[in-house]
Design a protein around this motif. Structure first.
Motif, PDB file in Angstrom:
ATOM      1  N   ILE A  16     -33.799 -19.646 -27.351  1.00 31.00           N
ATOM      2  CA  ILE A  16     -33.069 -20.846 -26.924  1.00 31.00           C
ATOM      3  C   ILE A  16     -32.101 -20.524 -25.800  1.00 31.00           C
ATOM      4  N   ASP A  17     -31.356 -19.421 -25.965  1.00 28.76           N
ATOM      5  CA  ASP A  17     -30.215 -19.147 -25.092  1.00 28.76           C
ATOM      6  C   ASP A  17     -30.341 -17.889 -24.243  1.00 28.76           C
ATOM      7  N   GLY A  18     -31.443 -17.191 -24.309  1.00 24.49           N
ATOM      8  CA  GLY A  18     -31.553 -15.947 -23.546  1.00 24.49           C
ATOM      9  C   GLY A  18     -30.658 -14.873 -24.128  1.00 24.49           C
TER      10      GLY A  18
ATOM     11  N   ALA B  50     -36.002 -25.851 -27.181  1.00 25.81           N
ATOM     12  CA  ALA B  50     -35.057 -26.957 -27.358  1.00 25.81           C
ATOM     13  C   ALA B  50     -34.477 -26.914 -28.769  1.00 25.81           C
ATOM     14  N   HIS B  51     -33.204 -27.255 -28.884  1.00 28.46           N
ATOM     15  CA  HIS B  51     -32.622 -27.408 -30.218  1.00 28.46           C
ATOM     16  C   HIS B  51     -31.468 -28.396 -30.159  1.00 28.46           C
ATOM     17  N   ARG B  52     -30.923 -28.672 -31.336  1.00 26.25           N
ATOM     18  CA  ARG B  52     -29.728 -29.512 -31.404  1.00 26.25           C
ATOM     19  C   ARG B  52     -28.881 -29.028 -32.574  1.00 26.25           C
ATOM     20  N   HIS B  53     -27.591 -29.290 -32.482  1.00 23.47           N
ATOM     21  CA  HIS B  53     -26.676 -28.902 -33.553  1.00 23.47           C
ATOM     22  C   HIS B  53     -25.487 -29.846 -33.557  1.00 23.47           C
ATOM     23  N   THR B  54     -24.804 -29.856 -34.696  1.00 25.80           N
ATOM     24  CA  THR B  54     -23.662 -30.761 -34.815  1.00 25.80           C
ATOM     25  C   THR B  54     -22.497 -30.313 -33.944  1.00 25.80           C
TER      26      THR B  54
ATOM     27  N   THR C 183     -30.332 -33.134 -28.224  1.00 23.02           N
ATOM     28  CA  THR C 183     -31.368 -32.108 -28.063  1.00 23.02           C
ATOM     29  C   THR C 183     -31.277 -31.561 -26.644  1.00 23.02           C
ATOM     30  N   TYR C 184     -31.256 -30.235 -26.520  1.00 22.87           N
ATOM     31  CA  TYR C 184     -31.155 -29.684 -25.166  1.00 22.87           C
ATOM     32  C   TYR C 184     -31.885 -28.365 -25.033  1.00 22.87           C
ATOM     33  N   GLN C 185     -32.227 -28.058 -23.779  1.00 28.52           N
ATOM     34  CA  GLN C 185     -32.897 -26.793 -23.458  1.00 28.52           C
ATOM     35  C   GLN C 185     -32.503 -26.379 -22.051  1.00 28.52           C
TER      36      GLN C 185
HETATM   37 FE   LIG Z   1     -27.011 -24.474 -28.708  1.00 29.57          FE
END
Ligand SMILES: [Fe+2]
Ligand SMILES: [Fe+2]
Length: 350
Positions: free
Chosen positions: A237-239, A272-276, A312-314
């Protein structure tokens, strides 16, 4: 059972006069199936903000402004102003010879240096010098003032948690008796005493809830990236993602905010993922795209952008030859401490 109400009175109007309201008319708004942030995905271009920063540096004295800062206001969070639900970002400019008055507040704060050299922040009596890419902490209720003894303007990103602190109605603020603090310990001592959790002082030292380190210098961050280079896959997700840590705990630098730095390899295209947790990102270098709920935020050097909670973001590094480095901060520690952190992988949006 008899209600005994005046038949001429609307019972809904009647309960309103008593300070009561019918829950059944609010259920959908109060108990959502999932979070829906009032914040929206947003991006602020540094090269558009910079001329205004210089304009106000020329026309507005620091004595009048106190802190010469452009707030980055999310279109969904104009009043009170915030960048995401719980966190704030601003860009501050200070000129040679200027002093920003000493004060303290319960809000946790940090600075991430964008441009310039030669300024320092005094934090509870420790002078902490600032260079581009350095992360400086001014945790809650620590006295802090800034002084610029170098040449040319100096700009940095200010990050604070005051939207959260104010929502909790836990905000206090106090001015210091003098304009500046006198140094009470050697300059930059905290960064010298801790080697990022690997060698920590073993003598008696007060341990609070915050990292004791005043400055996480860019030279060490860069060294960490160089040491790993392409030898680690990192996160899909984040490298290559590092968290700045509190050396006493290995956890986040402050109780409400996690600060991170990530390197996206040339051509990196993240999952892609999402979190609160909500996130604010600053482009240290490079150019690329972050797709947030289908919206493409195209960023380049020094821009700042906001990813609301549960969006949701990538991330995509737009260059096949240059890496991209993003500094990010999130309210994950606060949400996790309350047992409300959720995260999930999502389908890619491109
Ligand atoms: Fe994140
Ligand atoms: Fe402050």
């Amino acid at each position: 059972m008899s209600a005994d109400l005046d038949p001429g009175v609307d019972p809904y109007a009647g309960i309103a006069t008593l300070g009561a309201a019918p829950l059944w008319r609010y259920l959908g708004g109060l108990f959502r199936s999932e979070p829906k942030s009032r914040a929206v995905a947003a991006l602020w271009r540094y090269d558009e903000l910079r001329p205004y920063l210089l304009h106000f540096a020329e026309t507005l004295s620091i004595a009048d402004a106190e802190r010469r800062v452009l707030m980055l206001v999310n279109p969904g969070l104009a009043d009170p102003p915030a960048t995401v639900n719980t966190l704030y970002a601003g860009v501050q400019i200070i000129l040679p010879g200027e002093t920003a008055q000493a004060h303290r507040h319960t809000s946790n704060a940090f600075r991430f240096v964008i441009e310039g050299d030669g300024a320092y922040t005094t934090v509870n009596g420790e002078r902490v010098h600032m260079r581009p890419g350095d992360l400086l902490l001014t945790p809650g209720w620590h006295w802090h003032d800034h002084y610029h003894e170098g040449d040319g303007p100096m700009m940095w990103l200010d990050g604070l948690d005051f939207p959260l602190v104010n929502a909790l109605e836990a905000g206090f603020f106090e001015l210091y008796g003098d304009r500046s603090q006198k140094p009470s310990v050697p300059d930059d001592i905290s960064a010298r005493q801790f080697t990022h959790g690997r060698l920590n002082p073993a003598w008696d030292m007060e341990r609070g809830v915050n990292s004791p380190v005043g400055n996480y210098p860019w030279t060490e961050t860069e060294r960490a990236f160089d040491a790993v280079a392409d030898a680690a896959e990192g996160s899909a997700i984040d490298g290559i993602l590092f968290e700045y840590t509190n050396p006493w705990t290995g956890g986040p630098v402050m109780p409400t905010v996690s600060c991170r730095i990530q390197r996206l390899r040339p051509g990196f295209s993240g999952a892609a993922h999402r979190h609160t947790a909500s996130t604010i990102l600053h482009v240290v270098r490079g150019e690329g795209t972050t797709i947030v709920d289908g919206q493409r935020l195209q960023w380049r050097d020094n821009d700042v952008f906001a990813v609301p909670g549960w969006a949701t973001y990538q991330h995509i590094n737009g260059s096949a030859s240059r890496d991209a480095v993003l500094f990010a901060y999130t309210d994950k520690p606060a949400i996790a401490a309350l047992g409300m952190y959720r995260e999930e992988l999502m389908e890619r949006q491109d």
